[in-house]
Design a protein around this motif. Sequence first.
Motif, PDB file in Angstrom:
ATOM      1  N   LEU A   1       0.885  -0.658  -0.027  1.00 41.58           N
ATOM      2  CA  LEU A   1      -0.151  -0.009  -0.301  1.00 41.58           C
ATOM      3  C   LEU A   1       0.887   1.058   0.093  1.00 41.58           C
ATOM      4  O   LEU A   1       0.217   2.003  -0.265  1.00 41.58           O
ATOM      5  CB  LEU A   1      -0.436   0.069   1.456  1.00 41.58           C
ATOM      6  CG  LEU A   1      -2.038  -1.278   1.581  1.00 41.58           C
ATOM      7  CD1 LEU A   1      -2.680  -1.149   2.411  1.00 41.58           C
ATOM      8  CD2 LEU A   1      -2.661  -0.876  -0.198  1.00 41.58           C
ATOM      9  N   LYS A   2       1.535   1.303   0.964  1.00 43.97           N
ATOM     10  CA  LYS A   2       2.676   2.266   0.433  1.00 43.97           C
ATOM     11  C   LYS A   2       3.216   2.657  -0.686  1.00 43.97           C
ATOM     12  O   LYS A   2       3.609   3.367  -1.442  1.00 43.97           O
ATOM     13  CB  LYS A   2       3.755   2.044   1.961  1.00 43.97           C
ATOM     14  CG  LYS A   2       5.019   3.052   2.254  1.00 43.97           C
ATOM     15  CD  LYS A   2       5.759   3.563   3.430  1.00 43.97           C
ATOM     16  CE  LYS A   2       6.710   4.220   3.200  1.00 43.97           C
ATOM     17  NZ  LYS A   2       7.409   4.031   4.671  1.00 43.97           N
TER      18      LYS A   2
ATOM     19  N   GLY B   1       2.051   6.972  -6.791  1.00 42.31           N
ATOM     20  CA  GLY B   1       1.046   7.977  -6.797  1.00 42.31           C
ATOM     21  C   GLY B   1       1.566   9.180  -7.091  1.00 42.31           C
ATOM     22  O   GLY B   1       1.409   9.672  -7.892  1.00 42.31           O
ATOM     23  N   TYR B   2       2.168   9.738  -5.740  1.00 43.38           N
ATOM     24  CA  TYR B   2       2.946  10.654  -5.396  1.00 43.38           C
ATOM     25  C   TYR B   2       4.149  11.156  -6.542  1.00 43.38           C
ATOM     26  O   TYR B   2       4.183  12.192  -6.842  1.00 43.38           O
ATOM     27  CB  TYR B   2       3.378  10.566  -4.007  1.00 43.38           C
ATOM     28  CG  TYR B   2       4.211  11.563  -3.375  1.00 43.38           C
ATOM     29  CD1 TYR B   2       3.365  13.034  -3.315  1.00 43.38           C
ATOM     30  CD2 TYR B   2       5.444  11.940  -3.578  1.00 43.38           C
ATOM     31  CE1 TYR B   2       4.528  13.931  -3.138  1.00 43.38           C
ATOM     32  CE2 TYR B   2       5.654  12.912  -3.180  1.00 43.38           C
ATOM     33  CZ  TYR B   2       5.398  14.534  -3.055  1.00 43.38           C
ATOM     34  OH  TYR B   2       6.490  15.098  -2.085  1.00 43.38           O
TER      35      TYR B   2
ATOM     36  N   TYR C   1       2.610   1.820  -3.635  1.00 41.92           N
ATOM     37  CA  TYR C   1       1.222   2.524  -4.466  1.00 41.92           C
ATOM     38  C   TYR C   1       1.120   3.884  -3.988  1.00 41.92           C
ATOM     39  O   TYR C   1       0.891   4.221  -5.021  1.00 41.92           O
ATOM     40  CB  TYR C   1       0.056   1.319  -3.705  1.00 41.92           C
ATOM     41  CG  TYR C   1      -0.734   2.112  -4.533  1.00 41.92           C
ATOM     42  CD1 TYR C   1      -0.711   1.391  -6.106  1.00 41.92           C
ATOM     43  CD2 TYR C   1      -2.481   2.980  -4.128  1.00 41.92           C
ATOM     44  CE1 TYR C   1      -2.843   2.204  -6.928  1.00 41.92           C
ATOM     45  CE2 TYR C   1      -3.259   3.032  -5.231  1.00 41.92           C
ATOM     46  CZ  TYR C   1      -3.257   3.155  -6.399  1.00 41.92           C
ATOM     47  OH  TYR C   1      -4.732   3.453  -7.377  1.00 41.92           O
ATOM     48  N   LEU C   2       0.872   4.199  -2.469  1.00 40.76           N
ATOM     49  CA  LEU C   2       0.740   5.369  -2.838  1.00 40.76           C
ATOM     50  C   LEU C   2       1.810   6.169  -3.065  1.00 40.76           C
ATOM     51  O   LEU C   2       1.834   7.815  -3.925  1.00 40.76           O
ATOM     52  CB  LEU C   2       0.695   5.748  -1.181  1.00 40.76           C
ATOM     53  CG  LEU C   2      -0.591   5.748  -0.472  1.00 40.76           C
ATOM     54  CD1 LEU C   2      -0.507   5.313   1.321  1.00 40.76           C
ATOM     55  CD2 LEU C   2      -1.692   6.256  -0.918  1.00 40.76           C
TER      56      LEU C   2
END
Length: 294
Positions: A116-117, A123-124, A119-120
Motif C-alpha cells: 500500500l505504501k 501515485g505521488y 502504491y501511494l
Amino acid sequence: QTRGRYKSKFHGATDYFVSLTVEQKCELAERELAEMKDEIERIKEDSEQTLQNLEAVIEETGVWWTDVKKAMSDFEKDMASTISSKKGSITASEKLLRYMEQKNHQRDLLREKLRLKNYLLKGYKKKLQQQLRQKEQMGETLCEVRLQELQVRNAQFQEKIDEKNQELLQLKLTSGKTVQVLNFYKRKLQDAMETSVSLTKYISQRKELLQKIEREAVLVEEQRAEAESVNQRLWKQLSDYSVPPVLSYVQQKMAVAELENNLRGWERKVAVAEMSFKSCRRAWNQVKVSGNQH
C-alpha cells in the motif's frame, strides 16, 4: 533538461541580437545568475530530500534489525524453556509451528502494508512528474515571453540611442560655436593682459618718480628749515647790531691799512728769503757735485 533547453534558446537569442546594450547584457546576466541560483537551490533541496530518504531507510533498517534481534531473543527464550520442560520435543514442535505461523502472518501484514505504501508513493511520483512537465512547458513559454520582451526593450533602447545620438550631434555643434567664442575671448584676454602689463610697468615708473619727488621734497624741506634757522639767526644778529662811532671806524680802518702794508712787506721779505734759499741751495748742490768729482 529544462535548463538545457532554456540555455540553447537563450544562446540562440543572444546570437540573433548581437547589438544588445550594456544594460540588456547586465539584465540577461542577472537573470542567468538568478536561474543558476534557483537550480542550485533545487539541487540542494533534492539532495536534502535524498538524504532524508536515506536516513529514513537507515532508521527503518535499524528498527527492522531491532525487531529481528528481539524475535531471535524471544524465540530462543521460548524454545529453551519449552525444551527444558517435561513434555520434551512434542511440545517444542507444536510451539515452533505456532511461532512460525504467527511470524508468517506478521510478515504477510507487513508485506501488505509495504504494498500500500509503495502504491501511494507511485501515485505521488506520477503527480510530481506531471508537475515537473508542467513546469518545463511553463519554462519554455516564459523563454518565448522573455525573448519577445527583450525584442521590445531592444527596440526601445535603440530609439533612446538614436535620440542620444541626435542630442550628441547637437551638443557637438554647440561645442564648436562655444570654442569659437572662447577663442575670441581668449584673444581679447591676451590683449587685455598685454595692456595690463604695460600699465603695470607705467604705474611702477610713476611710483618710482613719485618716491624720488617725495625724497627731494623731504630734502628741500630740511634745507628750507635750515635756511629759515639761518635767516632767523641773521635777523637776530641784525636786530642786535649797533653802528660803531666814526672815530673808532677810522681808527680800525687805519689799523687795517697798516696791517695790509705790513702783510705786503712780509710777503716781499718772504719772496726775497725764498730767492736767497734757492740760490743757497744751488750753490750747495754745486759744492756737493764738485766734492764728489774730487
